[in-house]
Design a protein around this motif. Structure first.
Motif, PDB file in Angstrom:
ATOM      1  N   ALA A  70      28.353  39.783  38.781  1.00 20.81           N
ATOM      2  CA  ALA A  70      28.827  38.561  39.415  1.00 20.81           C
ATOM      3  C   ALA A  70      27.871  37.403  39.196  1.00 20.81           C
ATOM      4  N   SER A  71      26.637  37.702  38.772  1.00 20.83           N
ATOM      5  CA  SER A  71      25.650  36.640  38.548  1.00 20.83           C
ATOM      6  C   SER A  71      25.771  36.018  37.154  1.00 20.83           C
ATOM      7  N   ASP A  72      26.713  36.516  36.365  1.00 20.55           N
ATOM      8  CA  ASP A  72      26.888  36.030  34.998  1.00 20.55           C
ATOM      9  C   ASP A  72      28.259  35.369  34.876  1.00 20.55           C
ATOM     10  N   TYR A  73      28.280  34.070  34.585  1.00 18.34           N
ATOM     11  CA  TYR A  73      29.558  33.368  34.421  1.00 18.34           C
ATOM     12  C   TYR A  73      30.432  34.063  33.380  1.00 18.34           C
ATOM     13  N   GLY A  74      29.793  34.541  32.290  1.00 23.86           N
ATOM     14  CA  GLY A  74      30.548  35.141  31.198  1.00 23.86           C
ATOM     15  C   GLY A  74      31.222  36.441  31.558  1.00 23.86           C
ATOM     16  N   SER A  75      30.763  37.085  32.643  1.00 18.54           N
ATOM     17  CA  SER A  75      31.366  38.361  33.063  1.00 18.54           C
ATOM     18  C   SER A  75      32.513  38.159  34.049  1.00 18.54           C
ATOM     19  N   CYS A  76      32.807  36.906  34.393  1.00 24.34           N
ATOM     20  CA  CYS A  76      33.813  36.624  35.418  1.00 24.34           C
ATOM     21  C   CYS A  76      35.022  35.902  34.825  1.00 24.34           C
ATOM     22  N   TYR A  77      36.129  35.970  35.541  1.00 24.41           N
ATOM     23  CA  TYR A  77      37.328  35.233  35.152  1.00 24.41           C
ATOM     24  C   TYR A  77      38.022  34.717  36.418  1.00 24.41           C
ATOM     25  N   ASP A  78      38.844  33.672  36.260  1.00 28.76           N
ATOM     26  CA  ASP A  78      39.531  33.056  37.404  1.00 28.76           C
ATOM     27  C   ASP A  78      40.499  34.047  38.043  1.00 28.76           C
ATOM     28  N   ALA A  79      40.478  34.106  39.383  1.00 19.52           N
ATOM     29  CA  ALA A  79      41.374  35.023  40.097  1.00 19.52           C
ATOM     30  C   ALA A  79      42.794  34.466  40.177  1.00 19.52           C
ATOM     31  N   LEU A  80      42.949  33.146  40.258  1.00 20.88           N
ATOM     32  CA  LEU A  80      44.262  32.515  40.379  1.00 20.88           C
ATOM     33  C   LEU A  80      44.548  31.740  39.098  1.00 20.88           C
ATOM     34  N   ARG A  81      45.533  32.226  38.328  1.00 25.53           N
ATOM     35  CA  ARG A  81      45.846  31.613  37.035  1.00 25.53           C
ATOM     36  C   ARG A  81      47.348  31.338  36.955  1.00 25.53           C
TER      37      ARG A  81
END
Length: 681
Positions: free
Chosen positions: A198-209
């Motif tokens: 969770a501390s890496d932007y690259g490992s995350c994606y938007d929950a609401l798309r």
């Protein structure tokens, strides 16, 4: 983020506590005060008083009380800084913020504060609103709004937005503005891929798309979560809510409550629907007392939130089996929130499957109003459904189902209901099952449960009951808070008494802490006023205790300023009599501080071969004792208060005479357990 006492004082000075509490519960005027149903316990009769001229509230049943900050903290589930900031913003005050508190590092990342969650949600709200207005990314969302017939006014009022059809739109927006990825994840705005962090932007994606976005606000108007309705029919699920967080709890939150509170109070009725679009459609159609649940049935927490504003709740659900089951689950609210609940189910007779569709039909608003006005009471709905279930069943099946229903009612709290309510419920059950009321009563254990826990309040919080205090201490603490100018004038006399109270009230820790707070204020040259005590208090217990004592005293002992000043002066005089008499008696061999009399001659030590100087003042002390006795006789002759009369062997605290001080300066007879304000009922 810290704040100093000046910030607290400025906010409290600018906040009308009656106005604040009146935004959330219905207040009724009672002289200079207001009364209301207490929102912190299952109140059936108005037991909470709001006193604007003292900027305090107090419930005489559950003990909840304090100032405007305390109310905001407890009712809106805010931390102290959050409550202070919310009230400051409400009053248009800019706070002097201290150095930010450090963020605590944990093995899994940051410990995200509620403030950070709110800030992330507010940032996301700005992003979703900008997407809806974007020529390209907002086109699909605007088309859906147009198809649903949602007006521009409603889009603005509810803050409706849209999310883009991409995986990292919000992440890029937040990254540019310095929002940590851990905060986005904790708020439920992003999700983590696989084994990512969770501390890496690259490992995350938007929950609401690719969804139409409905911000979910609390009663203070803060964005605490989001709901997303799919734009493409191929996307599942149809509705997607934020997960529960430190600021968002589905069982306590109602969609649209921030905009519906005023209408709910004015009509005395709250209408509950399922789904964001139904809430928006109802408001657009003029039904502004409508709110929505968020994927859950009506809960006791929902009902408690509404009970302070409304006399009844109407559940407006679809007429299908799912809607009827949702209404069935709301039945238990009767036992936990003590508010009338009615059920209005839409069916084919109205020619619509939901409120939105009904409102768009010819004469829709009139039809919907009729449906709401003719809503069936939940008891009748429950009994009718049960009767339909038992239709055609044999005696054994009826008996078995009846026993099951009685057991269910008992588990829900049948035995804790007042006798009249219990009888009404059993009458309905008798009609539905054909079993006599007497047989049902024989099946029902007649035991009462204890009072329900206070809503939003820890049950191990110590409470100060004014009736537990000995009369003299109760009177001096209360009048010093109520008449602070007189207390300052009598500082030299009052300080020793407040100091003694800290030792005398060791078995009443909340009273002891109150005396200590008042002593510290007076020692620092500050008046020990109720408002100052609550301002200085660091916890709810002390604030509630101070409010309880002041409110109880005014209602039971003395309400006029002249009476209160007279009582304060009388308490100071009596304390000095008690103290001086014990000093004098101890010096000439009389009763000591523990109430026992020394027997035999005292041994007077010598100093450097000479007699102790105390021998020379024995006659003076005897004269002083006689003078004190005469003074006491002039003030009053209450045998319990008289330090020279016969002491009860069980009384171990001679400084705490349990008498009632009269406003005229004399003493009344002690109140027994059957006739005083502390009598047990």
């Amino acid at each position: 983020m810290g704040f100093d006492d000046l910030d607290k004082r400025r906010v409290l000075d600018a906040t009308d506590i009656a106005g604040l509490i009146g935004e959330h519960v219905t207040l009724k005027s009672k002289g200079r005060e207001f009364v209301c149903l207490c929102p912190f316990h299952d109140d059936r009769n108005p037991s909470m008083y709001v006193v604007p001229h003292k900027q305090m509230y107090h419930c005489f049943v559950c003990g909840a009380g304090g100032d405007a900050i305390t109310f905001a903290m407890k009712y809106l589930s805010l931390s102290f800084p959050e409550a202070l900031e919310m009230l400051a913003e409400r009053a248009g005050i800019e706070l002097e913020k201290k150095k930010p508190a450090r963020r605590t590092e944990t093995p899994g990342g940051y410990e995200v504060s509620n403030r950070e969650l709110i800030e992330a949600n507010e940032l996301a709200q700005a992003f979703f609103r900008s997407i809806l207005a974007h020529e390209q990314h907002g086109e699909a969302g605007r088309s859906m709004i147009e198809r649903r017939g949602i007006s521009a006014e409603m889009v603005e009022a509810f803050g409706i937005g849209a999310s883009p059809d991409r995986w990292d739109g919000l992440i890029l927006y937040a990254k540019q503005r310095g929002i940590a990825p851990q905060v986005l994840a904790a708020a439920g705005l992003t999700k983590v891929r696989g084994e990512g962090s969770a501390s890496d932007y690259g490992s995350c994606y938007d929950a609401l798309r690719n969804r139409l976005i409905f911000p979910i606000r609390d009663e203070a108007g803060r964005v605490i979560a989001f709901g997303g309705r799919r734009i493409n029919d191929e996307d599942d699920p149809k509705y997607l809510n934020s997960p529960e967080t430190g600021v968002f709890h589905k069982s306590q939150t109602l969609y649209g409550i921030d905009g519906a509170s005023k209408a709910i109070r004015s009509t005395g009725r709250a209408v509950i629907v399922e789904g964001y679009t139904d809430v928006v459609a109802c408001h657009q159609g003029g039904f502004t007392n409508v709110v929505g649940t968020l994927g859950t049935a009506l809960t006791a927490e929902h009902a408690r939130r509404l009970r302070g504003r409304a006399k009844e709740i109407v559940l407006l659900f679809d007429g299908d089996e799912a809607g009827q089951r949702a209404a069935d689950r709301a039945f238990e609210v009767l036992f936990k929130a003590m508010i009338d609940v009615r059920v209005a189910l839409l069916d084919k007779a109205q020619g619509a499957k939901d409120p939105d569709e009904l409102l768009k039909s010819e004469g829709g608003p009139e039809k919907l109003q009729a449906v709401i006005d003719n809503a069936e009471h939940i008891l009748d709905f429950w009994a009718r459904r049960l009767k339909v279930t038992l239709a055609g069943a044999g005696p054994a099946a009826v008996a078995s189902r009846t026993r099951e229903e009685v057991a269910r009612l008992h588990d829900l709290g049948l035995g804790s209901l007042p006798p009249v309510d219990r009888r009404v419920l059993l009458e309905r059950l008798s009609v539905a099952t054909g079993v006599s009321e007497s047989a049902l009563r024989a099946t029902t254990p007649d035991r009462r449960r204890g009072p329900s826990p206070a809503f939003g309040e820890a049950q191990d919080t110590p409470r100060l009951d004014p009736r537990d205090l000995p009369a003299m201490w109760r009177s001096v603490l209360a009048t010093a808070m109520l008449r602070p100018a007189m207390a300052v004038q009598q500082e030299e006399r009052l300080l020793p008494m407040l100091e003694a109270a800290q030792f005398e009230l060791t078995d009443l820790p909340e009273a002891q802490r109150l005396a200590r707070a008042m002593y510290e204020l007076l020692s620092e040259g500050e008046p020990p006023a109720l408002r100052e005590v609550m301002l200085r208090a660091q916890d709810d217990g002390l604030r509630a205790g101070a409010a309880a004592l002041a409110g109880w005293f005014e209602r039971n002992e003395g309400s006029s300023p002249l009476e209160q000043e007279g009582v304060l002066l009388d308490c100071l005089t009596r304390f000095e009599i008690l103290r001086d008499s014990q000093d004098a008696e101890a010096s000439i061999g009389g009763p000591g501080i523990d109430g026992h009399t020394d027997t035999g001659p005292r041994s007077i030590p010598k100093t450097n071969g000479e007699e102790n100087p105390r021998i020379g003042v024995t006659a003076e002390l005897a004269s002083r004792l006689a003078r004190v006795k005469r003074t006491h006789g002039d003030l009053g002759s209450n045998p319990v208060a008289n330090p020279f009369g016969r002491r009860s062997p069980s009384r171990s605290r001679p400084l705490s005479p349990d008498h009632r001080v009269s406003p005229e300066g004399g003493s009344a007879e002690p109140q027994g357990p059957s006739d005083g304000p502390g009598a047990e009922e």
